[in-house]
Design an enzyme around this catalytic site. Structure first.
Site, mmCIF file in Angstrom:
data_model
loop_
_atom_site.group_PDB
_atom_site.id
_atom_site.type_symbol
_atom_site.label_atom_id
_atom_site.label_comp_id
_atom_site.label_asym_id
_atom_site.label_seq_id
_atom_site.Cartn_x
_atom_site.Cartn_y
_atom_site.Cartn_z
ATOM 1 C CB SER A 198 -0.938 -0.080 1.434
ATOM 2 O OG SER A 198 -1.778 1.155 1.388
ATOM 3 N N GLY A 199 0.553 1.980 -1.173
ATOM 4 C CA GLY A 199 0.921 3.516 -1.374
ATOM 5 C C GLY A 199 2.532 3.326 -2.355
ATOM 6 C CD GLU A 232 -2.065 -5.531 3.709
ATOM 7 O OE1 GLU A 232 -2.207 -4.734 3.304
ATOM 8 O OE2 GLU A 232 -2.450 -6.193 3.666
ATOM 9 C CG ASN A 257 -2.071 5.206 -0.328
ATOM 10 O OD1 ASN A 257 -1.657 6.028 -0.612
ATOM 11 N ND2 ASN A 257 -2.059 3.796 -1.205
ATOM 12 C CB SER A 281 -5.079 2.330 1.165
ATOM 13 O OG SER A 281 -4.557 0.941 0.716
ATOM 14 C CB SER A 282 -6.834 -0.547 -3.387
ATOM 15 O OG SER A 282 -6.611 0.386 -4.440
ATOM 16 N N GLY A 286 -0.406 -5.976 -2.310
ATOM 17 C CA GLY A 286 0.990 -6.466 -2.437
ATOM 18 C C GLY A 286 1.194 -7.559 -1.175
ATOM 19 C CB THR A 326 -4.168 3.352 -7.181
ATOM 20 O OG1 THR A 326 -4.707 1.828 -6.518
ATOM 21 C CG2 THR A 326 -4.829 3.421 -7.959
#
Length: 1025
Positions: free
Chosen positions: A107-108, A385, A157, A160-161, A383, A112
């Protein structure tokens, strides 16, 4: 790409396969650092693109850049996301094989954004027509909609998605995008009801509250304040500096229009209903839950289109079917809260799925005349985590990454092997870590972790997260990649909890806490809540909750099983396509441009499997090029191939490498390509070419005819001489005019000084342009020349007015109200009360007591009086000074002192004579009332932990701003019947309130912190001013 090798010491190599020490992680990261320092955020590992998030805008995404990469060979230009996009597009067009681009990273890291850049590239560079343009617009506009409903602010993030996304872009035979299809994976539904501190719920809730029109919010029963909603306050982060919710709301509404939505009203009803569900409060006696307020139920009934009475019963009872008979069992408070949250998650989760399907319908390819189309897939998925606390969601995400890593290695090896076989070069088997053992540990039938979890969820009896962990220990306890606290050695036990199990993933070790695993895997919704939703009149909910669910006796699949099945389908989709890879890395956790955190990046390099990928790619040959490309670049290094080679390309390359002295073990010649094993061989060749270029340039000069050369030189020297003479004349004239102007500078404007005066004015204005004040507190202003004094003053006033206007324009109504209160507090207390500076940086709140903190009987006694502020206080008796807890409520007409359910004293603002408070840092204050008022027993002595805020609120409500007396030493107050009491104040190390021997109330005030006043200057500039 080879041309960049000459600068490799400064900017690193563009392809990691050219690293000499390719097995060194330190060399890998150092190459990343060099490129990142030069704003070169893209690097290849063969055909894999590694992207580092720069956390700033780079001028590398313009239309000119798109054209530069359009139709160009992958390695001819520097690494870029556009190169990957174009290579996939050209492969789809020329080879007629579907492609996919897999984007991964934590994330980050910029996943995206990478998928957006790819979509934008296709939107600009692909052929277009009116119909195609509509599809392009819808593809692009699907992003802000999905981000609003599926993205949230997390600790790592701000956007974040919280779901995985696979998008197919469909192209017709002309290469134009004509349709699309999206598949979503594992939406983080738990975020709807709970967020960690510093995180937010999904963006759409805040966008609706901040950007929704007043009429819309009134219809939905919402207030323009996120703090009013239980589902939005748990993260304590309603505002984010990098997010403009009001602006994003407009973007989302426009995007919904472009996509072709006509169910806006129903969709917003559902979003509002989730907020109202979170505010449903439970009470009850004897353990049975009941809803304490009908207000939320009325809104929910209208927004969801259901019967309020039926909904109330469903939220407080559970339907049980025993021996064919239906029974309603009451829920306790905990069960009722869980049922409410489960309904909120189900409504939001199913609405999100409906939203994706709706977007798919708008993107569907509708031309029946040509049913065959090619596809490029985009996989933007979470990704690997690893958090401090890892739960069911991280388990599913990391299982997904294990599968993707397995696929990645298999396809990379397959691609390498196919290229070697096509070129007739012997394939040497590559040793690598096969993570199938970990995938089997998770997904194997009957023995895998998911099967054990499902079995524990479905079995009768008292199944719990603990029994699940025990079952894991019994079943897979001997697996080399599985550890629990019970099975671990002494050293490992120190870092593992008893409720955790550890998996040794390909990317490293992760501890998973089993608490919540069974509930999240079951993801169950009580039957009677389903029945209520199935009866909804909302058009969207009727599609989300199918009545056939009620008649289907089969238990729905668990969340893990559904995810496992969808992941298997995803693997099938990816295996059927030609893959390209984008690996995203974030350089630091603080989102700072230019900061390179080596520890964080090493962690990502490991779990993205980049070193493993590089090792596989370098197992054979580091560099390969087609004969014509290699010969064209390096032919000048051999007399036999320079300037042109007339024979077969393979023979020309063989002649060239023989002349260069390549050893047999350094290279291999394939059918159409040369393969070079070691980067140093290529570097030596490139360095030789750089030297050869200089000698060729020197020789080229001798080939020019000397007569022509002399004539051209003479002509050019004449031009240069005339230009130099002209520049000297102009320079002399300028200096002369400047000196004369300086001499006449104090005279009226005349031909002698006009140039000098104009220059001085221009210099002043340019200096002013570069040094304008940055804010309203900045009083700096350049000193003007005498001729511009008046103009400078006008400009200074205009600049200040503009800054003040801009500052005021940005102030929201809530912030304006806050500042007005702070101004009043400053007027009353600044430099008068010791603890005032401590209160400045703290925001005043609308109330210190929530609705549930105040007894319903008190609210009933107040009737229609609107409560403006409420705070807990301590009241000191007038005689013995005994401390008693009370509540102070401020209404529009009076101050009310409450003891539990009783209104102990009401003081009308008109009767309030004044308020006294000490100059020290204590929280005591006295409300003075008329001594002849029979309703009052005397003055009231109170203490508040928020004395500055409380007195400011009283002063505003009672309009007594000038009636607050700040006393030094002591305060006199009326006890009753003409008697007086005295409060003595003395400074001390800590607050102490007690009755003194002389009968006075003695208050020892704690030490204040005047140094905190400096903080206030930053937060409230106008107040402090």
């Amino acid at each position: 790409m080879e041309s960049a090798l000459t600068a490799r010491d400064r900017v690193g190599v563009q392809d990691f396969v050219l690293l000499e020490n390719y097995t060194s992680e330190a060399a890998f990261i150092e190459n990343l650092r060099k490129r990142f320092k030069e704003n070169l955020i893209y690097t290849y590992i063969g055909s894999v693109l590694v992207s580092v998030n720069p956390y700033k805008e780079l001028e590398i995404y313009t239309k000119n850049h798109m054209e530069r990469y359009r139709g160009v060979n992958f390695y001819e230009v520097s690494p870029h996301i556009y190169a990957v996009a174009d290579n996939s597009y050209r492969s789809m067009r020329t080879e007629r094989k579907d492609q996919c681009i897999l984007i991964s990273g934590e994330s980050g890291a910029g996943k995206t954004e990478a998928s957006k850049k790819i979509l934008q590239y296709y939107a600009v560079t692909c052929p277009a027509s009116e119909q195609v343009q509509t599809v392009k617009d819808r593809l692009l506009q699907s992003n802000p909609v999905l981000e609003a409903f599926g993205n949230a602010k997390t600790l790592r993030n701000d956007n974040s998605s919280r779901f995985g996304k696979y998008m197919d872009i469909q192209f017709d035979f002309k290469g134009a995008p004509v349709g699309g299809h999206i598949i979503n994976y594992l939406l983080e539904k738990s975020r709807v009801v709970h967020q960690n501190h510093g995180e937010r719920n999904f963006h759409i809730f805040y966008q609706l509250i901040e950007g929704g029109e007043e009429d819309l919010l009134r219809r939905l029963g919402l207030e323009r304040n996120p703090q009013q909603y239980q589902y939005l306050v748990k993260g304590n982060c309603p505002k984010v500096s990098s997010i403009n919710d009001r602006s994003d709301w407009k973007v989302v509404r426009k995007a919904l229009t472009v996509i072709g939505f006509n169910e806006d009203e129903e969709l917003l009803n559902i979003i509002a209903s989730v907020l109202h569900l979170g505010n449903v409060q439970y009470g009850g006696e004897e353990g049975n839950a009941c809803i304490t307020s009908d207000t939320q139920i009325k809104y929910l009934a209208r927004l969801l289109g259901v019967n309020g009475t039926v909904l109330t019963e469903a939220l407080t009872h559970k339907k049980i079917i025993a021996k064919g008979e239906e029974l309603m069992s009451p829920l306790n408070l905990e069960q009722a809260s869980s049922a409410r949250d489960a309904l909120s998650k189900a409504v939001y989760g199913r609405t999100f799925t409906w939203l994706v399907n709706k977007i798919n319908a708008s993107l569907a390819y509708t031309d029946d005349s040509y049913k065959h189309y090619s596809v490029i897939g985009l996989l933007d998925i979470y990704g690997f985590e690893v958090f401090q606390h890892n739960s069911f969601e991280q388990f599913c995400i990391n299982y997904c990454n294990e599968k993707l890593q397995q696929l990645f290695i298999e396809l990379t090896l397959k691609s390498e092997q196919e290229e070697y076989e096509a070129e007739g070069i012997t394939w040497e088997p590559v040793q690598y870590f096969n993570n199938k053992i970990i995938c089997d540990l998770v997904e194997e039938k009957f023995k895998g972790i998911i099967s054990i979890l499902d079995e524990e969820c479905l079995r009768p009896g008292d199944a719990s997260d603990t029994t699940f962990l025990e079952k894991l220990e019994d079943t897979v306890g001997g697996h080399p990649h599985f550890v629990t606290h019970k099975l671990a050695d002494g050293k490992t036990r120190k870092v593992m909890g008893r409720d955790e199990f550890r998996l040794l993933h390909y990317a490293g070790e992760v501890n998973y806490n089993v608490n919540g695993f069974l509930d999240k895997n079951n993801d169950l919704l009580f039957r009677n809540l389903k029945e209520v939703m199935c009866m909804s009149e909302n058009k969207i909910l009727t599609q989300c909750f199918d009545r056939e669910e009620l008649s289907d006796k089969k238990r729905p699949d668990t969340a893990a099983t559904q995810f496992k099945a969808s992941l298997a389908k995803l693997m099938e989709i990816l295996m059927s396509k030609e893959p390209s890879y984008v690996r995203c890395i974030k350089p630091n956790d603080s989102k700072q441009a230019g900061r390179f955190d080596e520890v964080l990046i090493r962690h990502q390099v490991k779990y993205l499997g980049l070193m493993e990928n590089l090792r596989v790619r370098r197992a054979g040959f580091a560099y390969r090029r087609r004969y014509e490309v290699f010969l064209q670049r390096y032919k000048s290094l051999c007399p036999d191939t320079w300037p042109n080679w007339q024979g077969k390309l393979a023979d020309g390359v063989a002649t060239l490498v023989k002349h260069l002295g390549y050893k047999p073990e350094e290279y291999k010649l394939g059918r159409s390509k040369i393969f070079i094993r070691f980067p140093k061989t290529l570097f030596a060749t490139e360095d030789a070419l750089e030297t050869r270029k200089h000698s060729l340039a020197t020789k080229l000069q001798w080939y020019l005819h000397w007569d022509h050369s002399i004539a051209i030189q003479a002509w050019w020297r004449g031009i240069l001489a005339r230009r130099r003479a002209q520049r000297r004349r102009q320079a002399a004239d300028t200096i002369r005019r400047f000196i004369k102007g300086f001499i006449y500078r104090h005279k009226e404007r005349c031909p002698e000084n006009e140039y000098f005066l104009d220059y001085v004015r221009y210099s002043f204005l340019m200096k002013l342009h570069r040094n304008l004040p940055k804010n309203v507190l900045d009083k700096s202003w350049p000193t003007p020349p005498a001729a511009l004094t008046e103009a400078s003053e006008h400009l200074r006033k205009l600049c200040m007015q503009n800054m003040v206007w801009s500052y005021c324009k940005k102030i929201s109504p809530e912030w304006k109200h806050q500042m007005e209160q702070k101004m009043i507090a400053s007027e009353i207390f600044k430099d008068k009360k010791d603890n005032y500076p401590q209160s400045v940086p703290k925001l005043f709140v609308s109330t210190r007591l929530n609705g549930e903190d105040i007894n319903p009987k008190v609210l009933q006694a107040l009737g229609t009086e609107k409560m403006k502020y409420a705070v807990p206080v301590t009241k000191y008796d007038r005689k013995g000074y005994k401390a008693r807890p009370r509540q102070l409520l401020l209404t529009s007409s009076s101050a009310v002192i409450v003891e539990e359910a009783k209104l102990k004293q009401r003081i009308d603002y008109a009767a309030l004579k004044g308020i006294s408070v000490s100059s020290l840092s204590d929280g005591l204050f006295v409300l003075h009332v008329p001594s002849d008022d029979n309703k009052q027993k005397g003055d009231v002595v109170l203490q508040s932990d928020h004395v500055i805020e409380t007195l400011t609120k009283i002063a505003i409500c009672a309009d007594k701003i000038n009636s607050i007396n700040i006393n030094q030493g002591s305060i006199k107050f009326t006890v009753g019947q003409g008697k007086e009491g005295i409060i003595d104040f003395t400074p001390g190390s800590e607050l102490l309130v007690a009755k003194a021997k002389n009968g006075h109330l003695s208050v020892v005030s704690g030490l204040s912190h005047p140094q905190l006043h400096s903080v206030s200057l930053q937060r409230f500039p106008i107040v402090s001013k």
